[in-house]
Scaffold this active site. Structure first.
Site, PDB file in Angstrom:
ATOM      1  CG  HIS A 261      -0.383  -0.013   2.523  1.00 59.16           C
ATOM      2  ND1 HIS A 261       0.284   1.059   3.028  1.00 59.16           N
ATOM      3  CD2 HIS A 261      -0.350  -0.966   3.487  1.00 59.16           C
ATOM      4  CE1 HIS A 261       0.712   0.788   4.249  1.00 59.16           C
ATOM      5  NE2 HIS A 261       0.347  -0.438   4.551  1.00 59.16           N
TER       6      HIS A 261
ATOM      7  CG  HIS B 111       4.314  -1.294   2.153  1.00 60.94           C
ATOM      8  ND1 HIS B 111       3.087  -1.840   1.927  1.00 60.94           N
ATOM      9  CD2 HIS B 111       4.656  -1.646   3.415  1.00 60.94           C
ATOM     10  CE1 HIS B 111       2.699  -2.519   2.994  1.00 60.94           C
ATOM     11  NE2 HIS B 111       3.633  -2.404   3.923  1.00 60.94           N
TER      12      HIS B 111
ATOM     13  CB  CYS C  81       1.533  -8.022  19.019  1.00 56.71           C
ATOM     14  SG  CYS C  81       0.540  -7.614  17.545  1.00 56.71           S
TER      15      CYS C  81
ATOM     16  CB  CYS D  13       4.174  -6.382  16.364  1.00 58.64           C
ATOM     17  SG  CYS D  13       3.084  -5.006  16.643  1.00 58.64           S
TER      18      CYS D  13
ATOM     19  CB  CYS E 276      -1.150  -4.884  19.724  1.00 55.78           C
ATOM     20  SG  CYS E 276       0.016  -4.033  18.654  1.00 55.78           S
TER      21      CYS E 276
ATOM     22  CG  HIS F 182      -1.219  -4.575  14.625  1.00 56.92           C
ATOM     23  ND1 HIS F 182       0.089  -4.673  15.034  1.00 56.92           N
ATOM     24  CD2 HIS F 182      -1.181  -4.404  13.277  1.00 56.92           C
ATOM     25  CE1 HIS F 182       0.879  -4.593  13.977  1.00 56.92           C
ATOM     26  NE2 HIS F 182       0.142  -4.416  12.906  1.00 56.92           N
TER      27      HIS F 182
ATOM     28  CE  LYS G 235       2.130   2.080  10.258  1.00 51.58           C
ATOM     29  NZ  LYS G 235       2.511   0.745  10.681  1.00 51.58           N
TER      30      LYS G 235
ATOM     31  CE  LYS H  64      -4.902  -5.139   2.082  1.00 49.10           C
ATOM     32  NZ  LYS H  64      -5.301  -4.478   0.853  1.00 49.10           N
TER      33      LYS H  64
HETATM   34  N1  MSP Z   1       9.006  -6.679   7.802  1.00 45.04           N
HETATM   35  C1  MSP Z   1       9.147  -5.613   8.715  1.00 45.04           C
HETATM   36  C2  MSP Z   1      10.425  -4.824   8.465  1.00 45.04           C
HETATM   37  C3  MSP Z   1      11.688  -5.613   8.494  1.00 45.04           C
HETATM   38  S1  MSP Z   1      13.057  -4.629   8.110  1.00 45.04           S
HETATM   39  C4  MSP Z   1      14.380  -5.573   8.469  1.00 45.04           C
HETATM   40  C5  MSP Z   1       7.965  -4.681   8.583  1.00 45.04           C
HETATM   41  N2  MSP Z   1       7.289  -4.738   7.424  1.00 45.04           N
HETATM   42  S2  MSP Z   1       6.022  -3.843   7.050  1.00 45.04           S
HETATM   43  O1  MSP Z   1       5.500  -4.389   5.830  1.00 45.04           O
HETATM   44  O2  MSP Z   1       5.137  -3.720   8.138  1.00 45.04           O
HETATM   45  O3  MSP Z   1       6.628  -2.452   6.663  1.00 45.04           O
HETATM   46  C6  MSP Z   1       6.846  -1.440   7.614  1.00 45.04           C
HETATM   47  C7  MSP Z   1       7.441  -0.252   6.918  1.00 45.04           C
HETATM   48  O4  MSP Z   1       6.609   0.138   5.809  1.00 45.04           O
HETATM   49  C8  MSP Z   1       7.531   0.981   7.779  1.00 45.04           C
HETATM   50  O5  MSP Z   1       8.679   0.996   8.596  1.00 45.04           O
HETATM   51  C9  MSP Z   1       7.576   2.059   6.708  1.00 45.04           C
HETATM   52  O6  MSP Z   1       8.822   2.065   6.100  1.00 45.04           O
HETATM   53  C10 MSP Z   1       6.537   1.549   5.725  1.00 45.04           C
HETATM   54  N3  MSP Z   1       5.179   1.946   6.098  1.00 45.04           N
HETATM   55  C11 MSP Z   1       4.114   1.119   6.258  1.00 45.04           C
HETATM   56  N4  MSP Z   1       3.012   1.865   6.547  1.00 45.04           N
HETATM   57  C12 MSP Z   1       3.330   3.159   6.592  1.00 45.04           C
HETATM   58  C13 MSP Z   1       2.624   4.354   6.812  1.00 45.04           C
HETATM   59  N5  MSP Z   1       1.325   4.392   7.033  1.00 45.04           N
HETATM   60  N6  MSP Z   1       3.328   5.515   6.790  1.00 45.04           N
HETATM   61  C14 MSP Z   1       4.665   5.543   6.557  1.00 45.04           C
HETATM   62  N7  MSP Z   1       5.357   4.438   6.333  1.00 45.04           N
HETATM   63  C15 MSP Z   1       4.730   3.220   6.336  1.00 45.04           C
HETATM   64  O7  MSP Z   1       7.732  -3.907   9.481  1.00 45.04           O
END
Ligand code: MSP
Length: 507
Positions: free
Chosen positions: A17, A20, A125, A128, A143, A146, A302, A305
């Site tokens: 989304h 990312h 969690c 997480c 959590c 979440h 925030k 998904k």
């Molecule tokens: N898999 C772990 C990260 C491992 S790194 C060694 C993870 N994945 S995640 O799919 O949840 O991605 C989290 C990251 O996605 C956040 O740290 C950020 O970079 C990005 N974001 C996800 N949602 C976001 C927002 N709503 N706003 C800004 N960044 C976001 O955590």
């Protein structure tokens, strides 16, 4: 010089989304900017495929974790080029080479005496994939991220002796004031360290979806240790980028330690506490910096998904193009802070800034050159007023981007776009054109505007590569080198045609 930038590797429990896309875009801007500096750049992104978040999502869908991982990893892989991201490699933690590297490094951590057997009991969690301390739990045992109920976990684990690194981590933060930015995030990490570190589980006994622990096949590694190591493991098997000069060194030697890890604040503790401790335990050099950006918010929450409030980047790109999305996200939300995004504010910025301020400036300037000078740039002297406006711009942009101040650097450039719009109004070339005695003045105005546009095209290229390439091609100029980002550095000659850069009525 080398520059190695990473994004987090994203969970494949769901489709990508906008959140990312945001980090990937930001990393791409830094990667492109450093390529313009002539550095050897490596930009890594990828997917985190093990652990409970993925296993649980797969079971809920009635498929095997590997199947879900394969499906969603493809979506993340496809998102990068759609965003215009120029990543040099895409890592998947189910790559055999990554798994082997994880086993090798973590066995070394054990050999070095930082792993022991114990029993873990506490709150956890599964979304997480994180164990929660008592002070991190919301009312009703929930959590804080979440909002789901935490589970009580008790299992026999191997532990990582995180507490052994308390002092060395404090020392790291004392010596390297720029290890984590922005400052508020540095302080947050440091106060977590100072509050007293406890050892953490390194393995999971009740899970099978993960990297097998080489000294005990009944366990898999806790997903975070597996995931963090991607930044290091990728360099041991990614192909050498085409532009790299020949040398006997492999990618690890050339690129490690990483220059920048970009992350959001949700995964701060893993990157600013666990990760440096793990590297110390494995005797691997620490990364240079971690930059923690904020959250993209929708309706004040925030975007994620699991909360179901997402804006689809693919849909925005299809209608307006990747450049518009890249520009909007980095301009609307100050990089490093939380900020709201919406389709309304997107459309407003598209119209007023991209279509009017930049798009119109470019088409007007080229149109006037065509009308008054047959499309050939005059060799006149540049206007001193405009030259002053641009003086020092490139160096300021470089300085800000060194600190990953992506929004501030973009604003520096955009101020010049706005200035040029005012300049056109003030100097009114259409008036000058009526007066033969003022032909020299008109030459200078047109030449200055063309140079200004060229410089803006070079400096904006990391943010909006496709549009800037169109603009620069029409000016007969190139985006490749940052040295050209100075007024007068590479004067525009004959000018070609330019389609509207940001059409008012996009598809
Ligand atoms: N898999 C772990 C990260 C491992 S790194 C060694 C993870 N994945 S995640 O799919 O949840 O991605 C989290 C990251 O996605 C956040 O740290 C950020 O970079 C990005 N974001 C996800 N949602 C976001 C927002 N709503 N706003 C800004 N960044 C976001 O955590």
């Amino acid at each position: 010089m080398s520059f190695y930038v990473t994004t987090p590797i994203y969970y494949v429990n769901a489709a990508p989304h906008l959140g990312h896309a945001y980090t990937t875009i930001a990393a791409d801007v830094l990667a492109r900017h450093h390529r313009q500096r002539g550095e050897e750049v490596f930009f890594l992104t990828g997917t985190d495929e093990h652990g409970e978040p993925v296993a649980d999502a797969a079971h809920a869908l009635g498929v095997e974790p590997q199947e879900l991982a394969d499906r969603n990893a493809e979506r993340f892989r496809a998102l990068a080029p759609e965003l215009g991201a120029s990543n040099d490699f895409f890592i998947r933690t189910t790559d055999a080479e990554h798994e082997a590297k994880v086993q090798e490094v973590l066995a070394r951590v054990r050999d070095n005496g930082y792993v022991y057997e114990g029993t873990y009991e506490g709150w956890y969690c599964p979304r997480c994939a994180d164990f929660k301390a008592e002070n991190e739990i919301d009312e009703g045992n929930r959590c804080p991220i979440h909002h789901i109920e935490l589970t009580r976990e008790q299992e026999e684990n191997y532990f990582f002796a995180l507490s052994a690194f308390q002092e060395r981590l404090e020392q790291l933060y004392a010596e390297r004031g720029d290890f984590v930015a922005p400052r508020a995030r540095f302080n947050e990490a440091l106060s977590f360290i100072r509050s007293g570190l406890r050892d953490v589980p390194l393995t999971r006994h009740n899970l099978t979806w993960g990297v097998t622990v080489p000294w005990d096949h009944e366990h898999v590694f806790y997903v975070w240790f597996d995931a963090l190591l991607n930044y290091y493991s990728a360099l041991s098997y990614a192909p050498m980028p085409a532009g790299f000069a020949a040398s006997g060194e492999d990618l690890v030697e050339r690129l490690w330690p990483a220059s920048y890890h970009l992350i959001a604040k949700d995964i701060l503790r893993f990157h600013t506490v666990y990760w440096p401790a793990l590297l110390m335990a494995a005797e691997i050099e620490l990364p240079e910096r971690v930059f923690v950006h904020g959250y993209l918010l929708m309706d004040g929450e925030k975007m994620s998904k699991s909360l179901g409030n997402v804006l689809d980047p693919f849909a925005v790109i299809e209608r307006f193009g990747a450049d518009a999305l890249r520009f909007y996200l980095l301009r609307e939300v100050p990089f490093g802070r939380d900020g709201s995004v919406s389709t309304t504010s997107f459309e407003l910025r598209y119209e007023t800034e991209l279509a009017n301020e930049l798009g119109n400036l470019a088409s007007r300037t080229l149109g006037m050159l065509g009308r008054y000078r047959g499309g050939v740039a005059p060799e006149a002297e540049l206007d001193t007023e405009l030259a002053e406006e641009f003086a020092g711009l490139r160096a300021r942009v470089e300085g800000l981007l060194d600190a990953a101040e992506l929004t501030a650097a973009l604003d520096e450039i955009w101020q010049r776009v706005k200035r040029m719009n005012r300049y056109v109004e003030e100097r009114a070339p259409w008036q000058l054109a009526k007066d033969d005695d003022r032909a020299g003045e008109l030459d200078s105005v047109l030449a200055s505007l063309l140079e200004g546009l060229r410089v803006v095209g070079v400096l904006l290229w990391p943010y909006m590569p496709a549009s800037c390439e169109k603009l620069l091609a029409a000016l007969g100029a190139a985006s490749g080198s940052l040295a050209a980002g100075e007024l007068g550095a590479a004067r525009v000659g004959a000018v070609g045609t330019l389609e509207p850069l940001f059409p008012k009525e996009p598809a």
